[in-house]
Design an enzyme around this catalytic site. Structure first.
Site, PDB file in Angstrom:
ATOM      1  N   ALA A  69     -14.706 102.396  75.601  1.00  0.00           N
ATOM      2  CA  ALA A  69     -14.573 102.647  74.167  1.00  0.00           C
ATOM      3  C   ALA A  69     -13.796 101.473  73.583  1.00  0.00           C
ATOM      4  CB  ALA A  69     -13.832 103.952  73.936  1.00  0.00           C
ATOM      5  N   GLY A 115     -15.398 104.356  78.913  1.00  0.00           N
ATOM      6  CA  GLY A 115     -16.598 104.864  78.239  1.00  0.00           C
ATOM      7  C   GLY A 115     -17.891 104.237  78.762  1.00  0.00           C
ATOM      8  N   GLU A 118     -18.694 106.188  81.749  1.00  0.00           N
ATOM      9  CA  GLU A 118     -19.085 107.522  81.268  1.00  0.00           C
ATOM     10  C   GLU A 118     -20.522 107.508  80.752  1.00  0.00           C
ATOM     11  OE1 GLU A 118     -15.407 107.668  78.935  1.00  0.00           O
ATOM     12  OE2 GLU A 118     -14.965 109.572  79.931  1.00  0.00           O
ATOM     13  N   GLU A 138      -8.479 104.544  82.105  1.00  0.00           N
ATOM     14  CA  GLU A 138      -7.812 105.093  80.919  1.00  0.00           C
ATOM     15  C   GLU A 138      -6.333 105.384  81.097  1.00  0.00           C
ATOM     16  OE1 GLU A 138     -10.912 105.811  81.771  1.00  0.00           O
ATOM     17  OE2 GLU A 138     -12.144 106.211  80.024  1.00  0.00           O
TER      18      GLU A 138
HETATM   19  N1  CAA Z   1     -12.256  97.516  73.668  1.00  0.00           N
HETATM   20  C1  CAA Z   1     -12.093  96.507  72.813  1.00  0.00           C
HETATM   21  N2  CAA Z   1     -12.194  95.225  73.162  1.00  0.00           N
HETATM   22  C2  CAA Z   1     -12.450  94.944  74.452  1.00  0.00           C
HETATM   23  C3  CAA Z   1     -12.619  95.951  75.407  1.00  0.00           C
HETATM   24  C4  CAA Z   1     -12.513  97.287  74.963  1.00  0.00           C
HETATM   25  N3  CAA Z   1     -12.702  98.320  75.809  1.00  0.00           N
HETATM   26  N4  CAA Z   1     -12.838  95.385  76.601  1.00  0.00           N
HETATM   27  C5  CAA Z   1     -12.815  94.055  76.394  1.00  0.00           C
HETATM   28  N5  CAA Z   1     -12.578  93.788  75.092  1.00  0.00           N
HETATM   29  C6  CAA Z   1     -12.481  92.468  74.457  1.00  0.00           C
HETATM   30  C7  CAA Z   1     -11.174  91.775  74.800  1.00  0.00           C
HETATM   31  O1  CAA Z   1     -10.139  92.240  73.966  1.00  0.00           O
HETATM   32  C8  CAA Z   1     -11.540  90.341  74.541  1.00  0.00           C
HETATM   33  O2  CAA Z   1     -11.526  90.116  73.160  1.00  0.00           O
HETATM   34  P1  CAA Z   1     -10.980  88.694  72.565  1.00  0.00           P
HETATM   35  O3  CAA Z   1     -11.937  87.670  73.112  1.00  0.00           O
HETATM   36  O4  CAA Z   1     -11.084  88.886  71.103  1.00  0.00           O
HETATM   37  O5  CAA Z   1      -9.589  88.530  73.102  1.00  0.00           O
HETATM   38  C9  CAA Z   1     -13.001  90.276  74.995  1.00  0.00           C
HETATM   39  O6  CAA Z   1     -13.487  91.620  74.971  1.00  0.00           O
HETATM   40  C10 CAA Z   1     -13.187  89.738  76.392  1.00  0.00           C
HETATM   41  O7  CAA Z   1     -12.367  90.499  77.272  1.00  0.00           O
HETATM   42  P2  CAA Z   1     -11.256  89.849  78.257  1.00  0.00           P
HETATM   43  O8  CAA Z   1     -10.769  88.570  77.701  1.00  0.00           O
HETATM   44  O9  CAA Z   1     -10.253  90.900  78.569  1.00  0.00           O
HETATM   45  O10 CAA Z   1     -12.179  89.551  79.520  1.00  0.00           O
HETATM   46  P3  CAA Z   1     -11.699  89.434  81.049  1.00  0.00           P
HETATM   47  O11 CAA Z   1     -12.867  88.880  81.795  1.00  0.00           O
HETATM   48  O12 CAA Z   1     -10.390  88.746  81.125  1.00  0.00           O
HETATM   49  O13 CAA Z   1     -11.442  90.944  81.523  1.00  0.00           O
HETATM   50  C11 CAA Z   1     -11.962  93.294  81.717  1.00  0.00           C
HETATM   51  C12 CAA Z   1     -12.505  91.836  81.625  1.00  0.00           C
HETATM   52  C13 CAA Z   1     -11.231  93.476  83.043  1.00  0.00           C
HETATM   53  C14 CAA Z   1     -13.174  94.198  81.657  1.00  0.00           C
HETATM   54  C15 CAA Z   1     -10.998  93.553  80.534  1.00  0.00           C
HETATM   55  O14 CAA Z   1     -11.640  93.149  79.331  1.00  0.00           O
HETATM   56  C16 CAA Z   1     -10.596  94.976  80.383  1.00  0.00           C
HETATM   57  O15 CAA Z   1      -9.793  95.465  81.148  1.00  0.00           O
HETATM   58  N6  CAA Z   1     -11.149  95.677  79.352  1.00  0.00           N
HETATM   59  C17 CAA Z   1     -10.766  97.018  79.011  1.00  0.00           C
HETATM   60  C18 CAA Z   1     -11.340  98.013  80.011  1.00  0.00           C
HETATM   61  C19 CAA Z   1     -10.824  99.406  79.671  1.00  0.00           C
HETATM   62  O16 CAA Z   1      -9.640  99.676  79.761  1.00  0.00           O
HETATM   63  N7  CAA Z   1     -11.744 100.324  79.298  1.00  0.00           N
HETATM   64  C20 CAA Z   1     -11.394 101.662  78.928  1.00  0.00           C
HETATM   65  C21 CAA Z   1     -11.303 101.761  77.432  1.00  0.00           C
HETATM   66  S1  CAA Z   1     -10.661 103.301  76.904  1.00  0.00           S
HETATM   67  C22 CAA Z   1     -11.946 104.372  76.980  1.00  0.00           C
HETATM   68  O17 CAA Z   1     -13.065 104.015  77.312  1.00  0.00           O
HETATM   69  C23 CAA Z   1     -11.618 105.781  76.600  1.00  0.00           C
HETATM   70  C24 CAA Z   1     -12.700 106.777  76.819  1.00  0.00           C
HETATM   71  O18 CAA Z   1     -12.903 107.297  77.898  1.00  0.00           O
HETATM   72  C25 CAA Z   1     -13.497 107.236  75.727  1.00  0.00           C
END
Ligand code: CAA
Length: 262
Positions: A69, A115, A118, A138
């Site tokens: 998400a 998500g 999911e 999460e």
């Molecule tokens: N939401 C918003 N933006 C996101 C995102 C997310 N879930 N995942 C990645 N991005 C964005 C980053 O902020 C970044 O944006 P900028 O270029 O503007 O800085 C861009 O995408 C590229 O990401 P990274 O620079 O972080 O890329 P990376 O290769 O260094 O890392 C990753 C990759 C390990 C997947 C890392 O991006 C990450 O950990 N992402 C989040 C994963 C996460 O925690 N997902 C769960 C979300 S909560 C949820 O989903 C709740 C639910 O159940 C409904």
């Protein structure tokens, strides 16, 4: 002809019976912002109404399938009711995917986190690229999975394995995901492997596929005696179809069947 809306965050193509839904916001790792979720809900309606579609495949552009998400949208949530609505809205979209009448495959080309996993769990089958990473991170954000993960993951892999993923939040490599039963196949090219899987499925009777899917899906939600009744009801429906006459006759005549999907 079927009217397909213009999509901003995904691409929709149908080729040789396969509907391809490709998430096209690689800069944000295809994160599921509200606008993206709205388009996914719309595309499921298109798929459900498109008679050309026999199997649907979901995949992502770039290094992620879907990285979850949209964390900036979640960061702005402040009220318990709005938080609940956020989860319900995402769950509804995943439910639309799960309720599609055709078999669905998640071609997990890269990260499938939160998500994103999911969404993959709402599909019938999952094919992961060798380099893909899957997880429910999460709790590391002070959240819990909210688009079905706490429920669909334990149903798929068992409570003990689900607890491992949900409580550690770790990124599971594709090969381990295969061993856990979280994915069905691992291949260097997830899209090519998903296409092969779709083609194998499409050799079968479309009406039988829809009924088989319905039996598994409805049976999963009820006690076994009731689930077996559902199976018997749906089995009963198969015996009146053209496809059953054709499939069994073709076997007995030692030839390939020609299914009509009715
Ligand atoms: N939401 C918003 N933006 C996101 C995102 C997310 N879930 N995942 C990645 N991005 C964005 C980053 O902020 C970044 O944006 P900028 O270029 O503007 O800085 C861009 O995408 C590229 O990401 P990274 O620079 O972080 O890329 P990376 O290769 O260094 O890392 C990753 C990759 C390990 C997947 C890392 O991006 C990450 O950990 N992402 C989040 C994963 C996460 O925690 N997902 C769960 C979300 S909560 C949820 O989903 C709740 C639910 O159940 C409904």
């Amino acid at each position: 002809a079927l009217e397909v809306p213009e999509f901003e965050f995904l691409r929709y193509e149908v080729a040789e019976g396969i509907a391809w839904v490709t998430f096209t916001r690689p800069k944000a790792l295809n994160a599921l912002a509200a606008d993206v979720l709205r388009e996914i809900a719309e595309v499921t309606e298109v798929i459900a109404e498109d008679p050309e579609v026999k199997v649907a495949v979901f995949t992502g552009e770039g290094k992620a399938f879907v990285a979850g998400a949209d964390i900036s949208e979640i960061n702005a949530l402040k009220d318990v009711f709005i938080g609940r609505e956020f989860a319900l809205a995402g769950q509804e979209v995943m439910n639309h995917i799960a309720a599609l009448p055709v078999p669905t495959i998640a071609a997990i080309n890269g990260y499938a986190l939160g998500g994103g996993l999911e969404l993959a769990l709402a599909c019938d089958l999952r094919v992961a690229a060798t380099k893909a990473k899957l997880g429910l991170p999460e709790v590391g954000l002070g959240l819990i999975p909210g688009f079905g993960g706490t429920q669909r993951l334990p149903r798929l892999v068992g409570v003990g394995r689900a607890f491992d993923l949900i409580l550690t939040g770790r990124h599971v490599p594709a090969e381990e995901a295969l061993a856990l039963g979280l994915v069905n196949r691992v291949a260097d090219d997830a899209v090519a492997a998903a296409r092969e899987l779709a083609q194998a499925i499409m050799k079968n009777s479309p009406v039988a596929l829809a009924l088989a899917k319905e039996a598994v899906a409805r049976g999963a939600d009820v006690p076994l005696p009731e689930a077996l009744e559902i199976e018997a009801d749906l089995f009963g429906m198969t015996v009146t179809t053209h496809d059953m006459r054709e499939g069994t006759a073709a076997f007995l005549e030692k030839r390939a069947p020609e299914f009509k999907g009715e």
